[in-house]
Enzyme design. Structure first.
Site, PDB file in Angstrom:
ATOM      1  N   HIS A  18      11.756  10.009  -8.227  1.00  0.00           N
ATOM      2  CA  HIS A  18      12.873  10.319  -7.323  1.00  0.00           C
ATOM      3  C   HIS A  18      13.318  11.750  -7.521  1.00  0.00           C
ATOM      4  O   HIS A  18      13.236  12.310  -8.613  1.00  0.00           O
ATOM      5  CB  HIS A  18      14.023   9.329  -7.481  1.00  0.00           C
ATOM      6  CG  HIS A  18      14.811   9.431  -8.747  1.00  0.00           C
ATOM      7  ND1 HIS A  18      15.922  10.245  -8.879  1.00  0.00           N
ATOM      8  CD2 HIS A  18      14.674   8.805  -9.952  1.00  0.00           C
ATOM      9  CE1 HIS A  18      16.435  10.106 -10.097  1.00  0.00           C
ATOM     10  NE2 HIS A  18      15.698   9.246 -10.766  1.00  0.00           N
ATOM     11  N   ASP A  52      16.428  12.951  -6.157  1.00  0.00           N
ATOM     12  CA  ASP A  52      17.871  13.141  -6.086  1.00  0.00           C
ATOM     13  C   ASP A  52      18.470  13.143  -7.488  1.00  0.00           C
ATOM     14  O   ASP A  52      17.868  12.666  -8.453  1.00  0.00           O
ATOM     15  CB  ASP A  52      18.532  12.073  -5.221  1.00  0.00           C
ATOM     16  CG  ASP A  52      18.371  10.665  -5.780  1.00  0.00           C
ATOM     17  OD1 ASP A  52      17.266  10.345  -6.267  1.00  0.00           O
ATOM     18  OD2 ASP A  52      19.338   9.881  -5.730  1.00  0.00           O
ATOM     19  N   ASP A 107      16.231  13.574 -15.474  1.00  0.00           N
ATOM     20  CA  ASP A 107      16.417  12.426 -14.569  1.00  0.00           C
ATOM     21  C   ASP A 107      16.501  12.895 -13.122  1.00  0.00           C
ATOM     22  O   ASP A 107      17.580  13.144 -12.612  1.00  0.00           O
ATOM     23  CB  ASP A 107      17.688  11.691 -14.981  1.00  0.00           C
ATOM     24  CG  ASP A 107      17.889  10.387 -14.239  1.00  0.00           C
ATOM     25  OD1 ASP A 107      16.927   9.873 -13.648  1.00  0.00           O
ATOM     26  OD2 ASP A 107      19.031   9.888 -14.240  1.00  0.00           O
ATOM     27  N   GLU A 120      17.803   7.405  -5.175  1.00  0.00           N
ATOM     28  CA  GLU A 120      17.664   6.472  -6.300  1.00  0.00           C
ATOM     29  C   GLU A 120      18.960   6.385  -7.086  1.00  0.00           C
ATOM     30  O   GLU A 120      19.295   5.321  -7.639  1.00  0.00           O
ATOM     31  CB  GLU A 120      16.518   6.922  -7.215  1.00  0.00           C
ATOM     32  CG  GLU A 120      16.113   5.888  -8.269  1.00  0.00           C
ATOM     33  CD  GLU A 120      16.920   5.955  -9.551  1.00  0.00           C
ATOM     34  OE1 GLU A 120      16.814   5.012 -10.367  1.00  0.00           O
ATOM     35  OE2 GLU A 120      17.658   6.932  -9.764  1.00  0.00           O
ATOM     36  N   GLU A 121      19.688   7.491  -7.158  1.00  0.00           N
ATOM     37  CA  GLU A 121      20.940   7.518  -7.902  1.00  0.00           C
ATOM     38  C   GLU A 121      22.092   6.902  -7.122  1.00  0.00           C
ATOM     39  O   GLU A 121      23.195   6.774  -7.658  1.00  0.00           O
ATOM     40  CB  GLU A 121      21.302   8.966  -8.281  1.00  0.00           C
ATOM     41  CG  GLU A 121      20.293   9.661  -9.189  1.00  0.00           C
ATOM     42  CD  GLU A 121      20.282   9.129 -10.610  1.00  0.00           C
ATOM     43  OE1 GLU A 121      21.063   8.192 -10.893  1.00  0.00           O
ATOM     44  OE2 GLU A 121      19.505   9.649 -11.431  1.00  0.00           O
ATOM     45  N   GLU A 135      10.404   7.936 -14.541  1.00  0.00           N
ATOM     46  CA  GLU A 135      11.654   7.953 -15.295  1.00  0.00           C
ATOM     47  C   GLU A 135      11.341   8.413 -16.726  1.00  0.00           C
ATOM     48  O   GLU A 135      10.251   8.142 -17.239  1.00  0.00           O
ATOM     49  CB  GLU A 135      12.297   6.565 -15.346  1.00  0.00           C
ATOM     50  CG  GLU A 135      12.820   6.052 -14.016  1.00  0.00           C
ATOM     51  CD  GLU A 135      14.084   6.770 -13.543  1.00  0.00           C
ATOM     52  OE1 GLU A 135      14.689   7.525 -14.344  1.00  0.00           O
ATOM     53  OE2 GLU A 135      14.460   6.595 -12.368  1.00  0.00           O
ATOM     54  N   HIS A 178      22.314  12.429 -16.919  1.00  0.00           N
ATOM     55  CA  HIS A 178      23.669  12.503 -16.370  1.00  0.00           C
ATOM     56  C   HIS A 178      24.651  13.254 -17.277  1.00  0.00           C
ATOM     57  O   HIS A 178      25.848  13.255 -17.004  1.00  0.00           O
ATOM     58  CB  HIS A 178      24.242  11.098 -16.096  1.00  0.00           C
ATOM     59  CG  HIS A 178      23.427  10.272 -15.161  1.00  0.00           C
ATOM     60  ND1 HIS A 178      23.867   9.053 -14.663  1.00  0.00           N
ATOM     61  CD2 HIS A 178      22.194  10.443 -14.629  1.00  0.00           C
ATOM     62  CE1 HIS A 178      22.952   8.524 -13.873  1.00  0.00           C
ATOM     63  NE2 HIS A 178      21.921   9.364 -13.837  1.00  0.00           N
TER      64      HIS A 178
END
Length: 368
Positions: free
Chosen positions: A78, A80, A102, A135-136, A159, A339
């Site tokens: 992903h 995003d 991430d 995805e987030e 991931e 994050h």
């Protein structure tokens, strides 16, 4: 880390410097969930320049294919990110920036590895790289779109697992939005406030989650967290709201958790509960053609393969039902940095992950 000549496993098409520059540029392009257009154009353009059949699909995914053999390998990452600006920079061989771990690091690993595959692998298999949108976000829009258009034989999810790590499963998820509304009263009088009842609701949910942990590890228990709380009083009506996030083990599907929460709260007056984020936990077997190929490749690079399960969720949860095939999540980086304001990735580890994946995909194709 042993001094292994990573360059030898890459083709002339994609050098280490090119792979690193791909990642740097991808991280430098902001791409919050729902705002992935610029990075999708960049990634699809990069793939097109290196022989992929590349395009941006109707869900905004950057999709690139190489090879034409009968075996189909889907590499679903992903592009995003969550909010939080981190100045993009390289210091002492470490790339800092939002999305570096991430999960643009994993997605760029997929792209660089497939770009480096030899012609023999491309004749034996079709490799489809997907940079998915949202995805987030709760929607997982990109994965939900592509899962209906592909029928892969093997799946890799992008991931962070660490270059030696192979992630076999993720916990499920349920989000409960609890609202208590009641008429206002003087705090010196008898009775409970809306916030009192909301607090009682949380205590009950938390106690149930704690009971599920008895005799097992964290992956096999419900984890409950308060995501937000709010209370307002306009002088006539009190309203208290809270969002409770539940991480679910494989033995408790979302519907069962929903029924349990409703039963726990059924006797609390004026309580309303709505649910979102229904995602079932998933755990794949550790011994199959995919894990064997990756284990051989990791050992060839001087590493020791490590199997993992994660307490979060990923697009693996989304596609598992329609793609019941050998599946692993793989990618460089430390997921503890996801994050966070310190998100960063060691570029030497990224190089090694590209080398591992290139070798593993080549092995898969030769065995098909």
């Amino acid at each position: 880390m042993p001094d292994v000549p990573v360059e030898t496993v890459l083709s002339d098409t994609t050098s280490i410097s090119e792979a690193r520059e791909l990642l740097r540029q991808a991280v430098a392009i902001p791409s919050l969930s729902g705002q992935e257009q610029e990075v999708a154009a960049f990634l699809s353009g990069w793939m097109a320049q290196r022989g992929f059949r590349a395009h941006v699909d109707s869900a905004g995914n950057a999709v690139g294919e190489r090879g034409s053999g009968p075996l189909t390998v889907a590499l679903l990452g992903h592009m995003d990110t969550v909010p939080g600006e981190i100045p993009v920079r390289i210091e002492d061989g470490v790339l800092h920036g939002r999305g570096s771990v991430d999960a643009k690091g994993s997605l760029c690993t997929f792209m660089a590895a497939v770009a480096a595959l030899p012609e023999s692998a491309l004749a034996a298999a079709r490799f489809v790289v997907i940079g998915a949108t949202e995805e987030e976000a709760p929607s997982s829009r990109g994965a939900r779109h592509v899962m209906h258009s592909l029928n892969p034989d093997i799946v890799l999810i992008g991931e962070p697992s660490g270059w030696e790590g192979l992630t076999l499963g993720y916990k499920g998820r349920l989000v409960a939005r609890v609202t208590v509304t009641r008429g206002n009263f003087h705090t010196a009088g008898e009775g409970q406030s809306a916030a009192d009842d909301l607090t009682e609701a949380w205590f009950r949910v938390r106690a149930w989650a704690a009971r599920t942990a008895e005799g097992g590890g964290i992956f096999d228990a419900v984890q409950a967290t308060v995501q937000d709380l709010n209370s307002v009083n306009d002088g006539v009506t009190q309203r208290a709201t809270g969002t409770f996030g539940l991480r679910l083990p494989p033995r408790i599907p979302p519907q069962e958790a929903e029924d349990t929460v409703l039963e726990l709260l059924h006797d609390l007056p004026e309580v309303q509960v709505t649910f979102t984020g229904h995602e079932s936990a998933v755990r794949h077997p550790k011994d199959n053609v995919l894990t064997r190929a990756l284990r051989v490749a990791i050992r060839a690079q001087g590493g020791t393969p490590v199997f993992k399960v994660k307490t979060g969720t990923s697009d693996m949860n989304v596609v598992a039902e329609l793609w019941p095939v050998p599946t692993v999540a793989y990618g460089p980086g430390d997921s503890a940095l996801d994050h966070t304001p310190d998100e960063r990735i060691d570029l030497a580890e990224y190089d090694r992950a590209v080398a591992v994946l290139t070798a593993a995909l080549t092995r898969l194709a030769s065995a098909s």
